[in-house]
Write a protein that holds these residues in place. Structure first.
Motif, PDB file in Angstrom:
ATOM      1  N   PHE B 220       0.833  -1.208   0.000  1.00 48.31           N
ATOM      2  CA  PHE B 220       0.000   0.000   0.000  1.00 48.31           C
ATOM      3  C   PHE B 220       0.867   1.256   0.000  1.00 48.31           C
ATOM      4  O   PHE B 220       0.631   2.185  -0.772  1.00 48.31           O
ATOM      5  CB  PHE B 220      -0.920  -0.010   1.225  1.00 48.31           C
ATOM      6  CG  PHE B 220      -1.880   1.136   1.260  1.00 48.31           C
ATOM      7  CD1 PHE B 220      -3.093   1.062   0.607  1.00 48.31           C
ATOM      8  CD2 PHE B 220      -1.567   2.296   1.939  1.00 48.31           C
ATOM      9  CE1 PHE B 220      -3.982   2.117   0.628  1.00 48.31           C
ATOM     10  CE2 PHE B 220      -2.453   3.368   1.964  1.00 48.31           C
ATOM     11  CZ  PHE B 220      -3.661   3.258   1.310  1.00 48.31           C
ATOM     12  N   GLN B 334      -1.329  13.830   8.025  1.00 45.23           N
ATOM     13  CA  GLN B 334      -2.377  14.833   7.877  1.00 45.23           C
ATOM     14  C   GLN B 334      -3.352  14.546   6.751  1.00 45.23           C
ATOM     15  O   GLN B 334      -4.314  15.282   6.573  1.00 45.23           O
ATOM     16  CB  GLN B 334      -1.752  16.223   7.662  1.00 45.23           C
ATOM     17  CG  GLN B 334      -1.043  16.748   8.882  1.00 45.23           C
ATOM     18  CD  GLN B 334      -0.352  18.073   8.617  1.00 45.23           C
ATOM     19  OE1 GLN B 334      -0.974  19.058   8.270  1.00 45.23           O
ATOM     20  NE2 GLN B 334       0.944  18.109   8.779  1.00 45.23           N
ATOM     21  N   THR B 335      -3.090  13.520   5.960  1.00 42.92           N
ATOM     22  CA  THR B 335      -3.971  13.269   4.821  1.00 42.92           C
ATOM     23  C   THR B 335      -4.770  11.995   5.033  1.00 42.92           C
ATOM     24  O   THR B 335      -4.451  11.177   5.877  1.00 42.92           O
ATOM     25  CB  THR B 335      -3.152  13.120   3.529  1.00 42.92           C
ATOM     26  OG1 THR B 335      -2.101  12.188   3.774  1.00 42.92           O
ATOM     27  CG2 THR B 335      -2.581  14.440   3.095  1.00 42.92           C
ATOM     28  N   GLN B 336      -5.814  11.889   4.216  1.00 41.41           N
ATOM     29  CA  GLN B 336      -6.596  10.671   4.249  1.00 41.41           C
ATOM     30  C   GLN B 336      -6.052   9.719   3.188  1.00 41.41           C
ATOM     31  O   GLN B 336      -5.799  10.122   2.055  1.00 41.41           O
ATOM     32  CB  GLN B 336      -8.056  11.014   3.979  1.00 41.41           C
ATOM     33  CG  GLN B 336      -8.965   9.821   4.197  1.00 41.41           C
ATOM     34  CD  GLN B 336     -10.408  10.194   4.023  1.00 41.41           C
ATOM     35  OE1 GLN B 336     -10.761  11.367   4.125  1.00 41.41           O
ATOM     36  NE2 GLN B 336     -11.246   9.228   3.764  1.00 41.41           N
ATOM     37  N   GLN B 337      -5.882   8.461   3.550  1.00 43.73           N
ATOM     38  CA  GLN B 337      -5.244   7.536   2.626  1.00 43.73           C
ATOM     39  C   GLN B 337      -6.251   6.881   1.688  1.00 43.73           C
ATOM     40  O   GLN B 337      -6.059   6.830   0.485  1.00 43.73           O
ATOM     41  CB  GLN B 337      -4.500   6.442   3.396  1.00 43.73           C
ATOM     42  CG  GLN B 337      -3.543   6.968   4.435  1.00 43.73           C
ATOM     43  CD  GLN B 337      -2.577   7.985   3.874  1.00 43.73           C
ATOM     44  OE1 GLN B 337      -1.981   7.775   2.841  1.00 43.73           O
ATOM     45  NE2 GLN B 337      -2.452   9.118   4.544  1.00 43.73           N
ATOM     46  N   SER B 338      -7.343   6.372   2.270  1.00 46.15           N
ATOM     47  CA  SER B 338      -8.275   5.592   1.468  1.00 46.15           C
ATOM     48  C   SER B 338      -9.605   6.327   1.395  1.00 46.15           C
ATOM     49  O   SER B 338      -9.911   7.167   2.236  1.00 46.15           O
ATOM     50  CB  SER B 338      -8.454   4.220   2.114  1.00 46.15           C
ATOM     51  OG  SER B 338      -9.702   3.684   1.788  1.00 46.15           O
ATOM     52  N   SER B 339     -10.404   5.977   0.404  1.00 46.79           N
ATOM     53  CA  SER B 339     -11.704   6.632   0.307  1.00 46.79           C
ATOM     54  C   SER B 339     -12.643   6.146   1.401  1.00 46.79           C
ATOM     55  O   SER B 339     -13.628   6.796   1.709  1.00 46.79           O
ATOM     56  CB  SER B 339     -12.320   6.386  -1.059  1.00 46.79           C
ATOM     57  OG  SER B 339     -12.496   5.008  -1.244  1.00 46.79           O
ATOM     58  N   ASN B 340     -12.350   5.015   1.998  1.00 48.31           N
ATOM     59  CA  ASN B 340     -13.112   4.555   3.145  1.00 48.31           C
ATOM     60  C   ASN B 340     -12.433   5.085   4.403  1.00 48.31           C
ATOM     61  O   ASN B 340     -11.334   4.651   4.745  1.00 48.31           O
ATOM     62  CB  ASN B 340     -13.137   3.026   3.154  1.00 48.31           C
ATOM     63  CG  ASN B 340     -13.906   2.481   4.330  1.00 48.31           C
ATOM     64  OD1 ASN B 340     -14.227   3.211   5.260  1.00 48.31           O
ATOM     65  ND2 ASN B 340     -14.193   1.210   4.301  1.00 48.31           N
ATOM     66  N   PRO B 341     -13.072   6.042   5.094  1.00 47.42           N
ATOM     67  CA  PRO B 341     -12.368   6.710   6.187  1.00 47.42           C
ATOM     68  C   PRO B 341     -12.250   5.863   7.438  1.00 47.42           C
ATOM     69  O   PRO B 341     -11.803   6.352   8.464  1.00 47.42           O
ATOM     70  CB  PRO B 341     -13.229   7.948   6.449  1.00 47.42           C
ATOM     71  CG  PRO B 341     -14.585   7.552   6.028  1.00 47.42           C
ATOM     72  CD  PRO B 341     -14.434   6.548   4.922  1.00 47.42           C
ATOM     73  N   THR B 342     -12.658   4.578   7.392  1.00 40.85           N
ATOM     74  CA  THR B 342     -12.513   3.752   8.584  1.00 40.85           C
ATOM     75  C   THR B 342     -11.347   2.784   8.464  1.00 40.85           C
ATOM     76  O   THR B 342     -11.091   2.029   9.383  1.00 40.85           O
ATOM     77  CB  THR B 342     -13.797   2.951   8.846  1.00 40.85           C
ATOM     78  OG1 THR B 342     -14.003   2.059   7.758  1.00 40.85           O
ATOM     79  CG2 THR B 342     -14.990   3.855   8.983  1.00 40.85           C
ATOM     80  N   TYR B 364     -13.025   0.451  14.161  1.00 42.04           N
ATOM     81  CA  TYR B 364     -13.682   1.756  14.136  1.00 42.04           C
ATOM     82  C   TYR B 364     -15.076   1.747  14.749  1.00 42.04           C
ATOM     83  O   TYR B 364     -15.405   2.578  15.596  1.00 42.04           O
ATOM     84  CB  TYR B 364     -13.755   2.235  12.686  1.00 42.04           C
ATOM     85  CG  TYR B 364     -14.276   3.628  12.563  1.00 42.04           C
ATOM     86  CD1 TYR B 364     -13.425   4.709  12.709  1.00 42.04           C
ATOM     87  CD2 TYR B 364     -15.622   3.867  12.331  1.00 42.04           C
ATOM     88  CE1 TYR B 364     -13.894   5.987  12.627  1.00 42.04           C
ATOM     89  CE2 TYR B 364     -16.100   5.150  12.250  1.00 42.04           C
ATOM     90  CZ  TYR B 364     -15.233   6.203  12.392  1.00 42.04           C
ATOM     91  OH  TYR B 364     -15.721   7.470  12.313  1.00 42.04           O
ATOM     92  N   VAL B 365     -15.921   0.809  14.349  1.00 45.42           N
ATOM     93  CA  VAL B 365     -17.312   0.792  14.812  1.00 45.42           C
ATOM     94  C   VAL B 365     -17.359   0.626  16.329  1.00 45.42           C
ATOM     95  O   VAL B 365     -18.088   1.316  17.041  1.00 45.42           O
ATOM     96  CB  VAL B 365     -18.093  -0.348  14.139  1.00 45.42           C
ATOM     97  CG1 VAL B 365     -19.514  -0.369  14.625  1.00 45.42           C
ATOM     98  CG2 VAL B 365     -18.069  -0.175  12.637  1.00 45.42           C
ATOM     99  N   LEU B 369     -19.056   2.995  19.437  1.00 46.40           N
ATOM    100  CA  LEU B 369     -19.947   2.448  20.456  1.00 46.40           C
ATOM    101  C   LEU B 369     -19.387   2.709  21.859  1.00 46.40           C
ATOM    102  O   LEU B 369     -20.114   3.094  22.779  1.00 46.40           O
ATOM    103  CB  LEU B 369     -20.093   0.945  20.228  1.00 46.40           C
ATOM    104  CG  LEU B 369     -21.396   0.349  20.732  1.00 46.40           C
ATOM    105  CD1 LEU B 369     -22.560   0.916  19.961  1.00 46.40           C
ATOM    106  CD2 LEU B 369     -21.366  -1.163  20.585  1.00 46.40           C
ATOM    107  N   LEU B 372     -20.040   6.218  22.963  1.00 49.17           N
ATOM    108  CA  LEU B 372     -21.430   6.432  23.385  1.00 49.17           C
ATOM    109  C   LEU B 372     -21.640   5.932  24.807  1.00 49.17           C
ATOM    110  O   LEU B 372     -22.185   6.634  25.670  1.00 49.17           O
ATOM    111  CB  LEU B 372     -22.373   5.699  22.428  1.00 49.17           C
ATOM    112  CG  LEU B 372     -23.841   5.651  22.857  1.00 49.17           C
ATOM    113  CD1 LEU B 372     -24.458   7.038  22.777  1.00 49.17           C
ATOM    114  CD2 LEU B 372     -24.635   4.701  21.995  1.00 49.17           C
TER     115      LEU B 372
END
Lengths: 756, 756
Positions: B220, B334-342, B364-365, B369, B372
């Motif tokens: 990657f 500082q950047t986002q790597q993948s289009s899926n932010p999780t 992530y999920v 939880l 919360l």
């Protein structure tokens, strides 16, 4: 209070007026002369020519009666275009916008069914109102929660159903957010090479006494992005020049008008007066006057243009910095450049046509101050807008007018006119304000300093949503002005406010039903008729148009009015959520609104609207947030309502809902929002690699050379053509049979014929 | 109500107890035997050796009476070290932490002067209380706002002064934020090469069925950061192994203890019991038992270590990815790597010793939880903590104990013991809870999933601040439990709450004055005495220590208890702001607290504390925000207070303040916060360029090889040495005379001698 019959009458009236609009639309759109009003999108695409020229219809009026019979044919036609093609045709913004209506349908169709299956019987057999003495009630109230006795166990049905509705809404919201995020990502991935992919907008460049701005930028990026920096485009302060260009255009229009007038009735040369609006001042020959004025302006324009380009003071400390790869641009847009976060600010460059040039030069501190002032102003506008209007209304009475214009006295004193003035004037002040409101809000957003039209639209929608929420929703439920509500809210226990509001909600159901019919049904039907563009087009056609090209210019396709339409949808979603358990009878009215709007707007974006920019559905996080706000308001109000009905323990059962709603929001935000604000490096790299492989010899510098030049420095006609070319290019990627067949025909007829 | 005399008595008592602590400290610290308790920092730095060994003092007890005379000499000594040197010596975190006390002084010294010059005379001559009949009042009340008649014009003095105070606070806050941001940037820029500068923490690596995690990561980053990726370090789930290591350490301690015991009294071999805490079970030979146990554990440990290193399931889908340059690491963080932010989440890697390893594997999920649940738990903990405690208290009475332990009956029934139990037991339950509270909050933060100790500390401080605010501040002002307050708050008009609170504020002044003296003055004096570490050290010294190295191990320097200390400061700042216009007499007490604490903590960070991590003052935005919250609370409460005194129009004049405060917060945040959360590319590039020039042949890969290995895989003694080396290295950059001279002497005496 209105009963079912009253509602029926009102519904009939509104349905009839909506139908009248639709019939008028059906008739008008078949007339070739109106073709450019109702199908401008196809003209702009270059697919549809003048109907007279293409030889199909020979008259101004269409006499083919077969066409009139199928006057509702546009409806299936509007639904027919599949979504991917719609995105190709009208852009993602438009395609996603109509999905908001679809979202409303998705939420409320099951909710309506469940509500009618469960809650209506429960309410109907509640039997409170029948046994209560001295109470007037209607059939609608018998279907509502008012028919349940206080502290009844039947409330549990409502609680459970509301939980079901809330969870259904969460589910639909989550699904939709996910879908639209992936649509956006696919859209961005499929986009062709565009200047904004390689470019970041750089603001607040610090001034260097030894270097010019251009050199300073170049050095900074050569040092800090050594392998990636390509070029940059300076920004000139051309606001005055833009004004001159605008003014010249207006004068040229007048010139053409008088020339046409002279041509048609060549008996005498037309004259005009030099004063305000041609009403005062000395009389002169109109054509001569305007041609000299235009010439004068042209000279001034040239001078100003040269001045701007040569004067270093006209340079704004901002620039468009372009990189060799999309990856590098994505990096630069997402990172901080300098340790001082108020200089060298980088952000994604909006696409060139999306730019709001006036705001590029605002320094950082100034920006913070503007936001503060506008926040205070918005507060006063929302809560105290009635004060100046009441003042104007108090002035605009008979006595006031007589004082200022004593000579009007004999006319005004006549009975008929007097009653008209007294009846209409106060209302007119308010109406004018409400019509101007979106513009006021937009001006406020502009002052706040956003740099793109799309951001301005989103911000304005936010403001308008607040206004509608406070003044339409709460203003109708709690009688009194917004300011009185605010006082009430502050001086009452915070739970008390939700209680009073919650308690008066069932009583307002009939009001909101009529509101939905007038504002929603008839309003949307009026939208499709496009009365104002219709009139404007024919006026221009009559006075300014000489060639077909002029006629294209006179065409006003308009665009989606996001800042006004979206908050309105939100109001209906809020109403639906609130009344889903209180007065289910309201739900079908909302369903009709969503279905009808979906149809109308789908038709409009296919045939009419021409978007000014393409933001790739960047507004969806806002839409999502506002639905969440609506859901939360509904939950809090229902808690108040239940606690007023002495169902305290069931009210306590609802406490978990607002917390859950907040959490769902946070969760969805964390999960999907980044798709709308960031551009992942992986995707950038994929596109870069692909491009390197397919076009190894691309001269990117030349491609980007004039991408971010202020529009006044470009030949406007040239720009138009480039833009259309772009669109066709992207269309040709997925060539469909229909688009090619449509070129010489009416699209809807085309469809109906192939159906038949 | 207390009058001036009562306060005086209380002040005397507290001053005396504080003095007693100080005298005890002065005496104890001069004893060579306590040297490692009061100057551990110097031992850790390797600068100070054992005083006996260095030949200066020959006894366990210091008999040089000259030293006792100057027993307060540590105070000027604590102030003497200049700030840059302090940062070198103790790190930026510590240096900035004591600046919070300085911030308190900066805000409140001018406020106190102004308040005494203007408001005290205004209040004193108010003459309300003297003329009121049937009211008991004290001299303190005569100095407070209570002495002003309702609706008096004198309130304008308070309003104006409060505006002045607020603006002064804004100014000081802005200045301080600016200074600390620049201190941080300078600190980061001056830092030597560190592994975390090149490394990002990568989490939520998606699992690939065809590739190992390591290969997947490598591919990657080779694709998406082609020119920059260097290497990566996988993370093993070594939580069980860490537990084993911990357990072995404890057993080894026992082994040493029994060995020592046997050595000293070699008459008989010591025995122990195998059951719980050595109290139950069969009797065995202690040394033999523990040595076999340790051996068993060592074997298990080795097996587990091998298992972890070889088992692919022990790999966590997280890694430390290192880059060739700081620039590339800053970009990746500082950047986002993948289009899926999780997935493929990147963030700055904390420094290795700051890592909280247990939390690296949370998906992530799960994280959403956990947040919360913890939010709900925090709510209940804050507002309902009295419920379980009351339950325990109801159990822990005489009858309850007699029921459970009937054999204790004859003892309990004795009068003295009975009264002790009845008097103390209920209090003890609460006291134990309050002592455990920070740990409970820390555990909650750990559950929330933060990955660094510094982040955990910051988050815990946030929670503790909420608890103090609700239960100490509002709990004291509004009598009743937090839950009752909440009910009151919900069931009263929102303005009413501020009114009742505002109204009761003047009456609580004397309570808070005594609170400041007990908790602030005496508490801080107790801090410097370090009673618990003192006792612990001597216990360990007596039973476990054989060599000087053991003694160094027995030393517990401790560290700044940020999660507890910082919210306490915030409470005092809040009290000062609230009472600055209400009861100015409270201000000097707060000033004494700040000045005294500043002294004490400066002394402690110089001589005692050894920070576990260095975050570069990353907590400052939190400190700033909480001061802003305090200021806002003070402003709202004063609005309530004024409106209760029938000074409605003056209350309305204060409306602008909370808005301004919010704006100041936003402004400072926008201006400075990024310095604490981002690392600008420019600075990274400067360091990279410098390094490339000075060390062109650096083997970065070798340097980073073992930087991010879980501590259980490292030889712990080796680590210790490395760390000390590091520190000395950085010290040698700015060699000062004092540090070199100090090596064989007491630092404070040294200073006093050079002073004399």
């Amino acid at each position: 209070m209105a009963n079912l019959q009253d509602i029926g009458v009102s519904a009939t009236i509104n349905l009839l007026s909506a139908l009248a609009f639709l019939v008028a639309f059906a008739l008008l759109r078949l007339q070739p002369i109106n073709d450019r009003v109702y199908f401008p999108k196809w003209y702009l695409k270059g697919i549809r020519g003048s109907p007279r020229r293409s030889g199909r219809v020979h008259n101004f009026v269409n006499l083919d009666f077969n066409m009139y019979i199928r006057f509702l044919n546009w409806m299936p036609a509007a639904l027919k275009m599949p979504e991917p093609e719609l995105i190709e045709h009208a852009g993602l913004d438009s395609a996603v916008f109509v999905r908001i209506y679809l979202l409303g349908l998705k939420i409320f169709v099951p909710v309506t069914f469940l509500s009618f299956a469960v809650l209506v019987p429960v309410n109907w057999t509640g039997d409170t109102l029948e046994h209560a003495k001295g109470l007037t009630y209607s059939d609608i109230d018998k279907l509502s929660i008012s028919n349940i006795p206080a502290a009844s166990k039947r409330f549990w049905a409502h609680i459970v159903m509301f939980y079901v509705f809330s969870f259904w809404t969460y589910y639909v919201l989550y699904k939709e957010y996910k879908l639209i995020a992936s649509m956006r990502l696919r859209f961005l991935a499929a986009q062709k090479r565009r200047p904004d992919q390689f470019t970041v907008l750089l603001r607040n460049v610090p001034l260097d006494p030894d270097e010019s701005i251009s050199k300073h930028i170049e050095h900074f990026f050569f040092v800090n992005h050594p392998d990636h920096y390509l070029t940059h485009q300076l920004v000139y302060n051309a606001n005055y020049l833009a004004k001159l260009v605008e003014k010249k255009k207006g004068l040229q229009n007048w010139l053409v008008y008088y020339e046409n007038k002279y041509e048609r009735s060549s008996t005498q040369r037309p004259t005009t007066k030099t004063g305000l609006w041609g009403l005062w001042g000395t009389k002169v020959d109109a054509i001569e006057y305007y041609s000299t004025e235009v010439e004068k302006l042209s000279k001034e324009e040239d001078k100003e243009r040269e001045k701007v380009l040569s004067d270093p003071d006209a340079l704004i400390p901002a620039a468009f910095v372009s990189f060799k790869t999309r990856w590098a641009a994505a990096v630069c847009a997402q990172t901080q450049q300098s340790s001082n976060p108020t200089i060298w600010l980088t952000e994604w460059a909006p696409e060139p046509r999306d730019l709001f040039w006036d705001n590029l030069a605002i320094p950082y501190v100034n920006l913070a101050l503007r936001k503060l002032i506008m926040a205070v102003a918005l507060f006063f506008l929302t809560f105290c807008f009635m004060i100046p209007i009441a003042f104007v209304q108090s002035l605009a009475n008979i006595e006031g007018i007589e004082k200022v214009f004593p000579f009007l006295k004999p006319i005004i004193e006549k009975k008929v006119i007097k009653s008209v003035i007294q009846g209409f004037l106060p209302g007119i002040a308010l109406k004018i304000f409400l019509i101007l409101l979106p513009r006021i809000l937009m001006a406020m957003s502009q002052i706040e300093g956003f740099t793109s039209l799309s951001a301005l639209d989103r911000r304005t929608a936010e403001k308008y949503h607040l206004f509608i929420l406070v003044n339409v929703f709460f203003g109708s439920v709690v009688t009194g002005t917004a300011f009185q509500q605010l006082q009430k809210f502050l001086n009452e226990p915070s739970t008390e406010f939700t209680k009073t509001v919650g308690d008066s909600i069932p009583m307002k159901a009939t009001f909101f039903i009529t509101y939905i019919m007038v504002d929603g049904w008839a309003g949307i039907a009026a939208e499709i008729l496009r009365l104002v563009p219709l009139v404007m087009f024919h006026l221009k056609n009559a006075f300014l148009v000489k060639t077909d090209q002029d006629r294209d210019q006179a065409m006003d396709p308009g665009c989606l009015d996001f800042p006004v339409s979206e908050p309105r949808i939100q109001l209906y979603i809020l109403l639906g959520l609130v009344y889903s358990v209180v007065t289910p009878i309201l739900l079908p009215f909302i369903l009709v609104f969503f279905a009808f709007s979906y149809l109308v707007y789908r038709h409009q974006i296919i045939n009419v609207y021409n978007q000014k920019y393409e933001s790739g559905a960047a507004f969806w996080p806002h839409v999502h947030r506002r639905v969440i706000i609506g859901l939360m308001i509904a939950q809090l109000l229902l808690m108040g309502l239940f606690s007023m009905r002495e169902a305290e323990q069931s009210s306590a059962c609802l406490v978990a809902l607002p917390i859950l709603t907040l959490w769902v929001h946070k969760f969805c935000q964390g999960r999907f929002e980044s798709a709308f604000v960031k551009f992942p490096l992986q995707d950038a790299m994929v596109k870069d690699t692909l491009e390197k492989a397919t076009e190894p010899n691309l001269d990117l510098k030349a491609y980007l050379k004039d991408a971010y030049v202020h529009p006044v420095f470009k030949d406007s006609s040239l720009e138009q053509i480039t833009f259309i070319d772009d669109d066709e290019e992207s269309n040709s990627l997925v060539p469909t049979k229909r688009t090619s067949r449509r070129s010489s025909k009416f699209p809807s007829e085309d469809n109906s014929e192939s159906d038949a």
